[in-house]
Design a protein around this motif. Structure first.
Motif, PDB file in Angstrom:
ATOM      1  N   ALA A  31      28.078  49.173  44.892  1.00 16.27           N
ATOM      2  CA  ALA A  31      28.088  47.750  45.227  1.00 16.27           C
ATOM      3  C   ALA A  31      26.694  47.155  45.319  1.00 16.27           C
ATOM      4  O   ALA A  31      26.492  45.973  45.025  1.00 16.27           O
ATOM      5  CB  ALA A  31      28.835  47.527  46.540  1.00 16.27           C
ATOM      6  N   PHE A  32      25.688  47.948  45.701  1.00 10.60           N
ATOM      7  CA  PHE A  32      24.356  47.387  45.899  1.00 10.60           C
ATOM      8  C   PHE A  32      23.752  46.874  44.591  1.00 10.60           C
ATOM      9  O   PHE A  32      22.826  46.065  44.613  1.00 10.60           O
ATOM     10  CB  PHE A  32      23.422  48.424  46.536  1.00 10.60           C
ATOM     11  N   LEU A  33      24.291  47.302  43.462  1.00  8.79           N
ATOM     12  CA  LEU A  33      23.805  46.790  42.183  1.00  8.79           C
ATOM     13  C   LEU A  33      24.078  45.294  42.046  1.00  8.79           C
ATOM     14  O   LEU A  33      23.496  44.635  41.180  1.00  8.79           O
ATOM     15  CB  LEU A  33      24.451  47.543  41.018  1.00  8.79           C
ATOM     16  N   ALA A  34      24.928  44.764  42.908  1.00 10.79           N
ATOM     17  CA  ALA A  34      25.203  43.324  42.884  1.00 10.79           C
ATOM     18  C   ALA A  34      23.960  42.504  43.206  1.00 10.79           C
ATOM     19  O   ALA A  34      23.905  41.315  42.872  1.00 10.79           O
ATOM     20  CB  ALA A  34      26.322  42.979  43.869  1.00 10.79           C
ATOM     21  N   GLN A 191      13.968  45.514  47.150  1.00 13.40           N
ATOM     22  CA  GLN A 191      13.374  46.850  47.105  1.00 13.40           C
ATOM     23  C   GLN A 191      13.301  47.503  48.482  1.00 13.40           C
ATOM     24  O   GLN A 191      13.384  48.725  48.607  1.00 13.40           O
ATOM     25  CB  GLN A 191      11.975  46.787  46.473  1.00 13.40           C
ATOM     26  N   GLU A 192      13.157  46.711  49.525  1.00 14.22           N
ATOM     27  CA  GLU A 192      13.027  47.272  50.871  1.00 14.22           C
ATOM     28  C   GLU A 192      14.247  48.101  51.286  1.00 14.22           C
ATOM     29  O   GLU A 192      14.149  48.960  52.171  1.00 14.22           O
ATOM     30  CB  GLU A 192      12.830  46.148  51.890  1.00 14.22           C
ATOM     31  N   TYR A 193      15.384  47.891  50.640  1.00 10.66           N
ATOM     32  CA  TYR A 193      16.594  48.628  50.992  1.00 10.66           C
ATOM     33  C   TYR A 193      16.696  49.964  50.252  1.00 10.66           C
ATOM     34  O   TYR A 193      17.487  50.821  50.644  1.00 10.66           O
ATOM     35  CB  TYR A 193      17.839  47.792  50.664  1.00 10.66           C
ATOM     36  N   ARG A 194      15.931  50.125  49.174  1.00 11.77           N
ATOM     37  CA  ARG A 194      16.026  51.320  48.337  1.00 11.77           C
ATOM     38  C   ARG A 194      15.036  52.391  48.798  1.00 11.77           C
ATOM     39  O   ARG A 194      14.129  52.126  49.578  1.00 11.77           O
ATOM     40  CB  ARG A 194      15.760  50.957  46.870  1.00 11.77           C
ATOM     41  N   ARG A 195      15.227  53.603  48.237  1.00 15.15           N
ATOM     42  CA  ARG A 195      14.314  54.706  48.540  1.00 15.15           C
ATOM     43  C   ARG A 195      13.878  55.350  47.230  1.00 15.15           C
ATOM     44  O   ARG A 195      14.672  55.491  46.294  1.00 15.15           O
ATOM     45  CB  ARG A 195      14.980  55.718  49.465  1.00 15.15           C
ATOM     46  N   LEU A 196      12.625  55.770  47.189  1.00 11.43           N
ATOM     47  CA  LEU A 196      12.029  56.279  45.956  1.00 11.43           C
ATOM     48  C   LEU A 196      11.475  57.685  46.193  1.00 11.43           C
ATOM     49  O   LEU A 196      10.629  57.884  47.066  1.00 11.43           O
ATOM     50  CB  LEU A 196      10.897  55.351  45.496  1.00 11.43           C
ATOM     51  N   PHE A 197      11.961  58.656  45.397  1.00  5.38           N
ATOM     52  CA  PHE A 197      11.464  60.022  45.435  1.00  5.38           C
ATOM     53  C   PHE A 197      10.761  60.305  44.106  1.00  5.38           C
ATOM     54  O   PHE A 197      11.341  60.084  43.040  1.00  5.38           O
ATOM     55  CB  PHE A 197      12.602  61.008  45.666  1.00  5.38           C
ATOM     56  N   VAL A 198       9.533  60.786  44.202  1.00  2.29           N
ATOM     57  CA  VAL A 198       8.675  60.957  43.023  1.00  2.29           C
ATOM     58  C   VAL A 198       8.263  62.417  42.888  1.00  2.29           C
ATOM     59  O   VAL A 198       7.905  63.064  43.878  1.00  2.29           O
ATOM     60  CB  VAL A 198       7.419  60.064  43.123  1.00  2.29           C
ATOM     61  N   GLY A 199       8.325  62.925  41.668  1.00  6.99           N
ATOM     62  CA  GLY A 199       7.809  64.254  41.365  1.00  6.99           C
ATOM     63  C   GLY A 199       6.395  64.148  40.823  1.00  6.99           C
ATOM     64  O   GLY A 199       6.140  63.360  39.897  1.00  6.99           O
ATOM     65  N   LEU A 200       5.468  64.918  41.412  1.00 11.20           N
ATOM     66  CA  LEU A 200       4.065  64.857  41.009  1.00 11.20           C
ATOM     67  C   LEU A 200       3.559  66.248  40.633  1.00 11.20           C
ATOM     68  O   LEU A 200       3.947  67.247  41.263  1.00 11.20           O
ATOM     69  CB  LEU A 200       3.190  64.292  42.129  1.00 11.20           C
ATOM     70  N   SER A 210      15.293  56.664  41.994  1.00 13.88           N
ATOM     71  CA  SER A 210      15.482  55.613  42.986  1.00 13.88           C
ATOM     72  C   SER A 210      16.909  55.701  43.527  1.00 13.88           C
ATOM     73  O   SER A 210      17.858  55.887  42.764  1.00 13.88           O
ATOM     74  CB  SER A 210      15.248  54.245  42.345  1.00 13.88           C
ATOM     75  N   TYR A 211      17.053  55.577  44.839  1.00 16.06           N
ATOM     76  CA  TYR A 211      18.356  55.647  45.504  1.00 16.06           C
ATOM     77  C   TYR A 211      18.632  54.314  46.201  1.00 16.06           C
ATOM     78  O   TYR A 211      17.770  53.757  46.873  1.00 16.06           O
ATOM     79  CB  TYR A 211      18.386  56.779  46.527  1.00 16.06           C
ATOM     80  N   SER A 212      19.873  53.830  46.043  1.00 13.30           N
ATOM     81  CA  SER A 212      20.303  52.596  46.679  1.00 13.30           C
ATOM     82  C   SER A 212      21.320  52.908  47.772  1.00 13.30           C
ATOM     83  O   SER A 212      22.067  53.890  47.665  1.00 13.30           O
ATOM     84  CB  SER A 212      20.938  51.657  45.648  1.00 13.30           C
ATOM     85  N   PRO A 213      21.394  52.076  48.815  1.00 15.51           N
ATOM     86  CA  PRO A 213      22.350  52.341  49.892  1.00 15.51           C
ATOM     87  C   PRO A 213      23.790  52.146  49.435  1.00 15.51           C
ATOM     88  O   PRO A 213      24.083  51.289  48.594  1.00 15.51           O
ATOM     89  CB  PRO A 213      21.967  51.319  50.962  1.00 15.51           C
ATOM     90  N   LEU A 222      23.275  56.060  46.697  1.00 13.39           N
ATOM     91  CA  LEU A 222      23.624  56.083  45.280  1.00 13.39           C
ATOM     92  C   LEU A 222      22.421  56.577  44.486  1.00 13.39           C
ATOM     93  O   LEU A 222      21.346  55.975  44.533  1.00 13.39           O
ATOM     94  CB  LEU A 222      24.019  54.681  44.806  1.00 13.39           C
ATOM     95  N   HIS A 223      22.593  57.694  43.777  1.00 16.15           N
ATOM     96  CA  HIS A 223      21.586  58.205  42.838  1.00 16.15           C
ATOM     97  C   HIS A 223      21.543  57.210  41.682  1.00 16.15           C
ATOM     98  O   HIS A 223      22.448  57.137  40.879  1.00 16.15           O
ATOM     99  CB  HIS A 223      22.036  59.594  42.369  1.00 16.15           C
ATOM    100  N   ASP A 224      20.466  56.456  41.622  1.00 16.93           N
ATOM    101  CA  ASP A 224      20.464  55.310  40.721  1.00 16.93           C
ATOM    102  C   ASP A 224      19.492  55.525  39.567  1.00 16.93           C
ATOM    103  O   ASP A 224      19.655  56.440  38.774  1.00 16.93           O
ATOM    104  CB  ASP A 224      20.125  54.049  41.526  1.00 16.93           C
TER     105      ASP A 224
END
Length: 337
Positions: A31-34, A191-200, A210-213, A222-224
């Motif tokens: 739903a957050f894709l709305a 963007q403040e609602y999402r979370r970002l995991f980065v591989g370095l 990027s993950y959305s609630p 949500l694995h986005d």
């Protein structure tokens, strides 16, 4: 006549209202894709909203009706009247089983279009022979020097992962466009609602997810959006997702949703009375030979390797009967063609 420009304060209030409705009424894990930029939101006489985009003679509606159960039919009817006033028809995409009865009762023709996949985090484990290959891929990525961090999407990070986006898109081919509408976005007011995991590797970003609630009866994440450099070693995306799962589990999140994949999990038992037989046949054809339209097989393989606990059908709904013109506009608005 030009349309009035909405003030930053007004846009922020609108975003907060939409997010509140998603949180209160959004049973769909996607739903957050709305809130994606480029979407429009129809608000009727009651609470909640409907999100959509314009394509040809259609409103492509996403994710059902985000409103209290007792007000959903009224809002859908109001949206139908608005569509008629604009000389357009409605096509609903990525509807859940809970939406099927509502749309069918409103006169829509409803067909299964794919499935969504989810992992119940309290039950999830990577132990056992089933996940041996997955564990090995993750281990190899870590031994190559991969480090996974959750990072804020600030200006520095945006610039650093921009290299990944550019190389990723270039690797897809000269004429390939970024798929939209049914996938999330990075940046923007939400963007403040999402979370970002980065591989370095050696402090250089090589991949990210990027993950959305997600809300409703299966809350979590949500694995986005996910991207990587084309020449990065196997196992990097899996290692990033495993790190995110570990973090979400520590936070007692309930579900990790892998989202919707079209043309997968098609099952005659999931079809709705009054569905279009021709549309069903077309979906099955795309499931078998539609790799050039959408990389469903690749997506499905990635999602199934995590051993999803829940696989649910998702639906397409046509106002005024099914048509290939409507399906074409769905593919067009998502930039799948």
């Amino acid at each position: 006549m030009s349309q009035p420009v909405e003030s930053p304060q007004g846009a922020q209030r609108k975003l907060e209202s939409v997010v509140k409705s998603i949180r209160d009424y959004g049973e769909n894990p996607s739903a957050f894709l709305a809130v994606n930029e480029g979407n429009e939101h129809f608000e009727g006489s009651g609470q909640g909203f409907i999100t959509y985009r314009r394509a040809g003679g259609y409103f492509i509606q996403f994710g059902g009706v985000f409103a209290p159960k007792e007000q959903q039919r009224t809002l859908l009817d109001e949206f139908g009247r608005y569509a008629r006033s604009q000389r357009r028809k409605i096509v609903g995409i990525q509807l859940q089983q809970t939406d099927v009865e509502l749309f069918a009762a409103a006169g829509f023709t409803v067909n299964q279009v794919g499935s969504s996949y989810s992992v119940h985090l309290p039950e999830f484990t990577l132990r056992g022979t089933r996940f041996m290959k997955l564990r090995n891929k993750i281990s190899r990525a870590k031994r190559s020097g991969l480090e996974v961090r959750e990072l804020p999407y600030d200006e520095d990070v945006r610039n650093r992962i921009g290299e990944i986006d550019r190389h990723w898109l270039r690797s897809k081919g000269k004429h390939v466009k970024e798929i939209e509408f049914l996938v999330g976005q990075m940046g923007g007011p939400a963007q403040e609602y999402r979370r970002l995991f980065v591989g370095l590797i050696e402090d250089r970003p090589v991949a990210y997810i990027s993950y959305s609630p997600a809300y409703g009866s299966r809350p979590g994440w949500l694995h986005d959006l996910s991207r990587r450099l084309p020449d990065v070693m196997p196992g990097v995306m899996e290692a990033i997702n495993a790190a995110a799962i570990e973090r979400f589990t520590e936070e007692r999140a309930e579900w990790l949703h892998f989202g919707f994949t079209p043309f997968t999990g098609l099952d005659p038992e999931c079809e709705v009375p009054g569905n279009s037989a021709l549309t069903g046949k077309f979906m099955r054809l795309l499931a078998q030979k539609g790799g050039s339209v959408y990389p469903a097989a690749t997506q499905l393989a990635y999602k199934e390797k995590w051993g999803p606990h829940s696989v649910l059908p998702e639906y397409l709904a046509f106002q005024g009967g099914a048509s290939f013109g409507a399906i074409w506009q769905v593919l067009r608005v998502t930039k799948s063609i």
